[in-house]
Design a protein around this motif. Structure first.
Motif, PDB file in Angstrom:
ATOM      1  N   ILE A 239       0.861  -1.186   0.000  1.00  0.00           N
ATOM      2  CA  ILE A 239       0.000   0.000   0.000  1.00  0.00           C
ATOM      3  C   ILE A 239       0.897   1.236   0.000  1.00  0.00           C
ATOM      4  O   ILE A 239       1.858   1.307   0.767  1.00  0.00           O
ATOM      5  N   ALA A 240       0.565   2.197  -0.850  1.00  0.00           N
ATOM      6  CA  ALA A 240       1.274   3.472  -0.851  1.00  0.00           C
ATOM      7  C   ALA A 240       0.281   4.578  -0.517  1.00  0.00           C
ATOM      8  O   ALA A 240      -0.682   4.795  -1.255  1.00  0.00           O
ATOM      9  N   ILE A 241       0.501   5.240   0.623  1.00  0.00           N
ATOM     10  CA  ILE A 241      -0.320   6.388   1.008  1.00  0.00           C
ATOM     11  C   ILE A 241       0.367   7.637   0.479  1.00  0.00           C
ATOM     12  O   ILE A 241       1.551   7.876   0.752  1.00  0.00           O
ATOM     13  N   MET A 242      -0.372   8.459  -0.268  1.00  0.00           N
ATOM     14  CA  MET A 242       0.187   9.645  -0.904  1.00  0.00           C
ATOM     15  C   MET A 242      -0.624  10.858  -0.456  1.00  0.00           C
ATOM     16  O   MET A 242      -1.741  11.065  -0.921  1.00  0.00           O
ATOM     17  N   ALA A 243      -0.066  11.644   0.448  1.00  0.00           N
ATOM     18  CA  ALA A 243      -0.804  12.739   1.076  1.00  0.00           C
ATOM     19  C   ALA A 243      -0.364  14.081   0.495  1.00  0.00           C
ATOM     20  O   ALA A 243       0.730  14.570   0.781  1.00  0.00           O
ATOM     21  N   TYR A 244      -1.237  14.669  -0.317  1.00  0.00           N
ATOM     22  CA  TYR A 244      -0.973  15.987  -0.902  1.00  0.00           C
ATOM     23  C   TYR A 244      -1.484  17.062   0.060  1.00  0.00           C
ATOM     24  O   TYR A 244      -2.437  17.781  -0.216  1.00  0.00           O
TER      25      TYR A 244
ATOM     26  N   ILE B 163       9.341   4.116  -8.522  1.00  0.00           N
ATOM     27  CA  ILE B 163       9.118   2.676  -8.348  1.00  0.00           C
ATOM     28  C   ILE B 163       7.630   2.337  -8.381  1.00  0.00           C
ATOM     29  O   ILE B 163       7.251   1.235  -8.770  1.00  0.00           O
ATOM     30  N   HIS B 164       6.762   3.277  -7.993  1.00  0.00           N
ATOM     31  CA  HIS B 164       5.313   3.020  -8.083  1.00  0.00           C
ATOM     32  C   HIS B 164       4.935   2.612  -9.496  1.00  0.00           C
ATOM     33  O   HIS B 164       4.128   1.686  -9.689  1.00  0.00           O
ATOM     34  N   LYS B 165       5.498   3.313 -10.465  1.00  0.00           N
ATOM     35  CA  LYS B 165       5.105   3.093 -11.853  1.00  0.00           C
ATOM     36  C   LYS B 165       6.088   2.222 -12.625  1.00  0.00           C
ATOM     37  O   LYS B 165       5.714   1.576 -13.599  1.00  0.00           O
ATOM     38  N   GLY B 166       7.347   2.196 -12.212  1.00  0.00           N
ATOM     39  CA  GLY B 166       8.349   1.450 -12.950  1.00  0.00           C
ATOM     40  C   GLY B 166       8.771   0.145 -12.312  1.00  0.00           C
ATOM     41  O   GLY B 166       9.412  -0.682 -12.955  1.00  0.00           O
ATOM     42  N   GLY B 167       8.421  -0.052 -11.037  1.00  0.00           N
ATOM     43  CA  GLY B 167       8.848  -1.252 -10.326  1.00  0.00           C
ATOM     44  C   GLY B 167       7.856  -2.400 -10.457  1.00  0.00           C
ATOM     45  O   GLY B 167       7.125  -2.520 -11.452  1.00  0.00           O
ATOM     46  N   GLN B 168       7.831  -3.252  -9.431  1.00  0.00           N
ATOM     47  CA  GLN B 168       6.918  -4.398  -9.449  1.00  0.00           C
ATOM     48  C   GLN B 168       5.467  -3.908  -9.537  1.00  0.00           C
ATOM     49  O   GLN B 168       5.097  -2.906  -8.915  1.00  0.00           O
ATOM     50  N   LYS B 169       4.650  -4.640 -10.266  1.00  0.00           N
ATOM     51  CA  LYS B 169       3.285  -4.190 -10.558  1.00  0.00           C
ATOM     52  C   LYS B 169       2.303  -4.710  -9.511  1.00  0.00           C
ATOM     53  O   LYS B 169       1.328  -5.401  -9.834  1.00  0.00           O
ATOM     54  N   ASN B 170       2.551  -4.371  -8.264  1.00  0.00           N
ATOM     55  CA  ASN B 170       1.690  -4.894  -7.204  1.00  0.00           C
ATOM     56  C   ASN B 170       1.354  -3.851  -6.143  1.00  0.00           C
ATOM     57  O   ASN B 170       1.041  -4.199  -5.009  1.00  0.00           O
TER      58      ASN B 170
END
Length: 515
Positions: A397-402, A441-448
């Protein structure tokens, strides 16, 4: 350098991989640009001077002393920079906070609420440092226009309050010099995330009072150790490659090096997260009872981790840069490019062109009290539960807080809560800052990955001189532009928008605890 690590067997040290790591290490020491393969050679050829910085950056000391004298009457610094231009000096400043004689604020956001903290300072007592290799970084360029206008309004001369750090001959370098403003040139053959021991990392912290010479001495001592006792470095590289499939769990706990894990997160994630590969650092306040499957735990003090590396700060910098370069070569990827960071910038530009001067209205899928829900679920609790259920086996899970990382900092508690509720590794990044680190890495790394965006209404907004859009519009374009890039890959994505930030954050935390 003493490192407590999992013990390698003699068989492992005699393996083909270990032998290859040794060859890679020695090629890096010779600055061999072909180390990462023919496709990466041209980029590597102009990105390897980080290897020399422990020695070469000593030449910066007289300039730093001169700048400290020049700006000695100013008691605070605002550093405008992104990625390596801010994370490096922030680690230095936090680690040596008690030795600083100037307050330093890190302006690495386009959130208007966060910008207000910087702009509300006593500008007559403030030195603003614009730190960018080219000056084209949109966040830093926007910050520059805000402060240029603010100084003009306050009738304060720019040449007494503004300093630029940039590559020689860059558009920013040329423009600043034509205006008669102070410029420090950095080594152009060093990439941003490898630049902490260059002018980008050392000059802001040095002006604030950090012991730059001691940091460089520690870096030089560690570099000598890496070359003379290579087994310690190679052991850790081997462990990261063989004992970790994707995740590395870091903590700063007990180390007295606050923020070091965040700096390493950017370095490793952005350098290795390509071609469906990479290692994703999971930064935690402290190690909990749960453990991520196939993850190594790494600390800088104590002994409760798989790898403990008790080096001084300068030594940590050169060690992890060198290690990252080795891992990149072993994975057969180019650690010096960042193709998907560029992609996010392009998506942002497209939205800004579509929207023009006005931020459009967005229609939420569901509204609950102060939170607009953009995603599946008919309530906040339902949306969070559905989101967690959709995380892939072995995924994260990636939490992205703007949001405002000062006033809204309690939202970071969500990382621990979702980790415990989901049993999944969870990262937390402040937007748009993370776009220059884990965004790759979100977009270029492992697709999970599964992605939780949190945006919020702003209490204030600022026009950006020379642009048809405001700071708030830019922030939303960055958030939704990144969302577009993730949606194109069909990754799980949930956006929660806070109509009221304080109340909304409390609402999210309460719902998450009730999962």
């Amino acid at each position: 350098m003493e490192a407590q690590t999992l013990t390698l067997s003699q068989v492992e040290r005699e393996s083909e991989l270990y032998s290859n790591l040794r060859k890679i290490h020695r090629r890096i020491a010779k600055k061999d640009s072909s180390t990462w393969g023919p496709k990466a050679a041209a980029e590597a050829a102009i990105r390897l001077n980080w290897i020399d910085l422990p020695e070469q950056s000593l030449a910066l000391l007289p300039e730093i002393i001169q700048l400290r004298k020049r700006f000695q009457s100013l008691n605070q610094i605002v550093l405008c920079g992104m990625g390596g231009s801010s994370l490096g000096p922030e680690v230095i400043s936090k680690s040596y906070e008690m030795q600083l004689d100037k307050e330093i604020f890190f302006f690495d956001s386009t959130d208007p609420n966060y910008a207000q903290h910087a702009l509300s300072k006593d500008l007559s007592q403030t030195l603003v440092i614009i730190s960018s290799k080219s000056g084209s970084t949109i966040e830093t360029a926007a910050a520059r226009t805000l402060f240029t206008r603010a100084f003009a309004t306050a009738k304060l001369p720019l040449n007494e309050h503004l300093l630029f750090i940039t590559d020689p001959g860059s558009p920013l370098d040329i423009e600043a010099r034509e205006l008669g403003l102070s410029v420090v040139n950095a080594d152009p053959n060093v990439g941003g995330r490898f630049s902490v021991l260059s002018a980008f990392g050392l000059v802001p912290a040095g002006i604030a009072g950090a012991p730059i010479e001691a940091i460089l001495q520690d870096a030089r001592a560690t570099k000598v150790d890496l070359l003379e006792q290579e087994e310690k470095l190679l052991d850790i590289a081997y462990l990261i490659l063989m004992k970790s499939e994707q995740y590395l769990t870091f903590t700063d706990a007990e180390s007295k090096l606050p923020g070091l894990s965040d700096w390493i997160e950017q370095l490793i994630a952005e350098s290795t997260g390509k071609d469906g590969l990479g290692r994703l650092p999971i930064v935690v306040a402290e190690f909990n009872s749960w453990k991520i499957t196939s993850s190594l735990t790494i600390s800088f003090a104590g002994s409760a981790s798989d790898i403990t590396l008790p080096l001084p700060l300068g030594g940590q910098f050169i060690f992890w840069e060198w290690l990252t370069a080795i891992i990149g070569a072993a994975l057969k990827i180019d650690p010096f490019n960042q193709p998907n960071v560029t992609e996010a910038k392009e998506q942002t530009a497209e939205l800004l062109n579509e929207w023009g001067a006005t931020l459009p209205e967005f229609k939420a899928n569901f509204l609950e009290n102060e939170i607009e829900i953009y995603g599946d679920g008919e309530s906040l609790l339902d949306a969070l539960a559905t989101f967690i259920e959709g995380v892939k086996d072995g995924g994260y899970i990636a939490i992205m807080a703007y949001l405002d990382r000062q006033a809204d900092e309690k939202v970071a508690e969500l990382r621990t809560i979702l980790t415990e509720k989901s049993g999944k590794p969870t990262t937390f990044g402040w937007g748009p800052r993370f776009l220059h680190s884990t965004g790759q890495i979100h977009k270029g790394g492992q697709k999970n990955g599964s992605f939780l965006q949190i945006t919020g209404a702003s209490e204030i907004d600022f026009p950006i001189e020379g642009k048809p859009f405001s700071l708030q519009t830019l922030l939303f374009a960055q958030a939704l532009g990144d969302a577009r890039a993730l949606e194109k890959r069909k990754y799980p994505l949930l956006r929660l928008h806070l109509r009221n930030r304080n109340t909304g954050i409390d609402q999210i935390l309460k719902a998450a605890r009730n999962l």
